[in-house]
Design an enzyme around this catalytic site. Structure first.
Site, PDB file in Angstrom:
ATOM      1  N   ARG A 240       0.656  -0.920  -0.096  1.00  0.00           N
ATOM      2  CA  ARG A 240      -0.063   0.235  -0.492  1.00  0.00           C
ATOM      3  C   ARG A 240       0.900   1.392   0.410  1.00  0.00           C
ATOM      4  O   ARG A 240       2.257   1.230   0.963  1.00  0.00           O
ATOM      5  CB  ARG A 240      -1.125   0.875   1.742  1.00  0.00           C
ATOM      6  N   GLU A 269      -3.594   7.143  -4.281  1.00  0.00           N
ATOM      7  CA  GLU A 269      -4.211   6.957  -5.922  1.00  0.00           C
ATOM      8  C   GLU A 269      -4.925   6.979  -5.406  1.00  0.00           C
ATOM      9  O   GLU A 269      -6.020   7.345  -5.629  1.00  0.00           O
ATOM     10  CB  GLU A 269      -3.339   5.157  -5.833  1.00  0.00           C
ATOM     11  N   HIS A 287      -1.381  -0.038  -9.692  1.00  0.00           N
ATOM     12  CA  HIS A 287      -1.802  -1.142  -8.668  1.00  0.00           C
ATOM     13  C   HIS A 287      -2.711  -1.971  -9.315  1.00  0.00           C
ATOM     14  O   HIS A 287      -3.457  -1.939  -9.605  1.00  0.00           O
ATOM     15  CB  HIS A 287      -2.722  -0.608  -8.121  1.00  0.00           C
TER      16      HIS A 287
HETATM   17  C1  DGY Z   1      -5.363  -6.245  -2.146  1.00  0.00           C
HETATM   18  O1  DGY Z   1      -6.427  -6.675  -3.100  1.00  0.00           O
HETATM   19  O2  DGY Z   1      -5.915  -6.034  -2.064  1.00  0.00           O
HETATM   20  C2  DGY Z   1      -4.843  -5.267  -3.868  1.00  0.00           C
HETATM   21  O3  DGY Z   1      -4.080  -4.579  -3.162  1.00  0.00           O
HETATM   22  C3  DGY Z   1      -5.641  -5.448  -5.009  1.00  0.00           C
HETATM   23  O4  DGY Z   1      -4.557  -5.220  -6.315  1.00  0.00           O
END
Ligand code: DGY
Length: 321
Positions: A240, A269, A287
């Site tokens: 993240r 983002e 992402h």
């Molecule tokens: C998640 O599932 O948390 C991912 O970041 C999505 O790609």
């Protein structure tokens, strides 16, 4: 025939997931795939039994307090759930689930792409070819950092961290890791455990961030921690964006303290710190960690498995609240 549970689905879903969902639920979908405001989400939640949300939907305590009494379950189409205030849900007796396991490989693959992309200057090279600024092969042209045989530090050795380590071993990398608890030897696979992340950082020619987001890890990679890393190191983040103090990382990329970074996730983002766009030594992706057809189908099916379990009166498979 008993009526089907009513669902609000906040974003567009892959076709195969939509097909299965339509067979079991009466669903309000979001065909144009816009990001819903809290007000829109709350308005559409009226009369629904459950929500199927994504990481862009912020399920804050304020929103939870206003959810209609009809909402009994929230399934998120993600493994990360820092966007959901699970304490607030527990207080209201609303169940919630996430989608672990099924995106481990796809996300680890992207981490390796970022490592190689950052180390081998993939963005600059790609641009030079497209923009026809590449003049000739040369012994000193666009030299990168060798990855094979280097040391990789993994911050957060959960499922995805372990899958990154597994791939890195194929590059003969020595694995160091920090995790809240030490792994069993069969999971550690020879990786070197550090009881504090600070102790690990001087051993990181490459650092892969794989810990969950949220208040506990906010801006974990700050100027002090970057200073502990070897000069010329490389940082990649598939977890993240909030784990990185952007100003500190940008300063280190500008000064040359770090050779490069590879980032798939960003604080706020898609409105990332604009300074990243001006740096040629950062390899940027939007992402895409779990963005394969197979993986996104599997994530959607897992969200549905949890909803199905809930509405059949069975325990959730992946409970987070
Ligand atoms: C998640 O599932 O948390 C991912 O970041 C999505 O790609």
């Amino acid at each position: 025939m008993t009526s089907r549970p009513k669902l609000l689905v906040t974003r567009r879903l892959p076709d195969a997931v939509t097909k299965r969902l339509m067979a079991g639920y009466e669903a309000e979908m979001n065909p144009d795939d816009h990001v819903m405001s809290a007000e829109e989400l709350l308005g559409k939640a009226a009369g629904k039994d459950a929500l199927l949300v994504t990481p862009v939907d912020k399920i804050t305590p304020e929103l939870v307090a206003k959810l209609p009494a009809s909402i009994k379950m929230i399934a998120t189409f993600s493994v990360g759930f820092e966007h959901i205030n699970t304490d607030a849900l527990k207080q209201r007796g609303i169940k919630a689930s996430n989608t672990p396991d099924v995106l481990t490989d796809a996300t680890a693959d992207i981490a390796l792409l970022l490592m190689l992309g950052a180390a081998r200057r993939a963005y600059e090279g790609e641009r030079a070819v497209r923009e026809a600024t590449w003049k000739s092969w040369s012994t000193t042209y666009m030299l990168g950092v060798h990855m094979t045989g280097k040391r990789l530090g993994v911050f957060g050795m959960g499922r995805i961290g372990q899958a990154v380590a597994k791939r890195a071993r194929a590059f003969d990398m020595t694995i160091h890791y920090y995790n809240r608890s030490r792994l069993k030897p069969e999971l550690e696979q020879g990786a070197i455990y550090h009881a504090s992340a600070e102790d690990m950082l001087p051993h990181c020619d490459f650092l892969s961030i794989n810990a969950p987001g949220g208040p506990e890890t906010l801006h974990w990679l700050n100027a002090e921690r970057i200073a502990r890393m070897p000069d010329g190191a490389i940082v990649v983040n598939t977890a993240r964006g909030g784990l990185v103090d952007d100003n500190a990382l940008i300063a280190a990329l500008k000064s040359g303290k770090l050779f490069a970074a590879g980032l798939d996730v960003f604080e706020n983002e898609p409105n990332l710190n604009p300074a990243y766009r001006d740096l040629s030594n950062v390899f940027l992706l939007p992402h895409l960690g779990s963005a394969t057809i197979d993986t996104r189908n599997a994530m959607g099916f897992k969200a549905l498995d949890n909803l199905d379990a809930f509405f059949a009166g069975r325990p959730l498979i992946d409970p987070i609240a």
